[in-house]
Design a protein around this motif. Sequence first.
Motif, PDB file in Angstrom:
ATOM      1  N   GLU A   1      34.573  35.679  33.946  1.00 57.68           N
ATOM      2  CA  GLU A   1      35.513  35.400  32.846  1.00 57.68           C
ATOM      3  C   GLU A   1      35.005  35.986  31.533  1.00 57.68           C
TER       4      GLU A   1
ATOM      5  N   ASP B   1      42.179  36.167  42.639  1.00 52.15           N
ATOM      6  CA  ASP B   1      42.622  34.806  42.331  1.00 52.15           C
ATOM      7  C   ASP B   1      43.294  34.713  40.963  1.00 52.15           C
ATOM      8  N   ASN B   2      43.066  35.699  40.097  1.00 52.96           N
ATOM      9  CA  ASN B   2      43.581  35.685  38.728  1.00 52.96           C
ATOM     10  C   ASN B   2      44.276  37.000  38.370  1.00 52.96           C
TER      11      ASN B   2
ATOM     12  N   LYS C   1      46.707  37.530  35.364  1.00 50.16           N
ATOM     13  CA  LYS C   1      46.087  37.476  34.037  1.00 50.16           C
ATOM     14  C   LYS C   1      45.370  38.782  33.677  1.00 50.16           C
TER      15      LYS C   1
END
Length: 117
Positions: free
Chosen positions: A80, A106-107, A110
């Motif tokens: 992140e 998973d992201n 974004k």
Amino acid sequence: MSCLLSARLIASRVSAGRVYCTATTVKNDSKRKKFVIELGKSNEAYLQYSEDRHYNLIKFEHTYVPDAGKGKGLGKKLVESAFQYAIAQKLTVKLECDFAVKYFKDNEAKYKAYVTK
């Protein structure tokens, strides 16, 4: 924020050879090309990277979390933070690390706009 909650956020301790860390401050050690979470005197979790400013590219190469720190979300916090850095620096991300690839999947919604193949 209560003092107790504040203390929990910044406290970390070593007990019986096992690291308990609630503070997940990630530092960018640009000399070593690593995003680092300190877990003790000589113990750290990190995401190693390389940058190519000519192409505005950052490669997430390898993530390492020692056994004592596994299962605590440290790898996620490293990736992140690395993405936040890349976005702030207007760098395109190339994923070479299996953990970073999994995190990205998973992201994806974004971070899709920031990742190249």
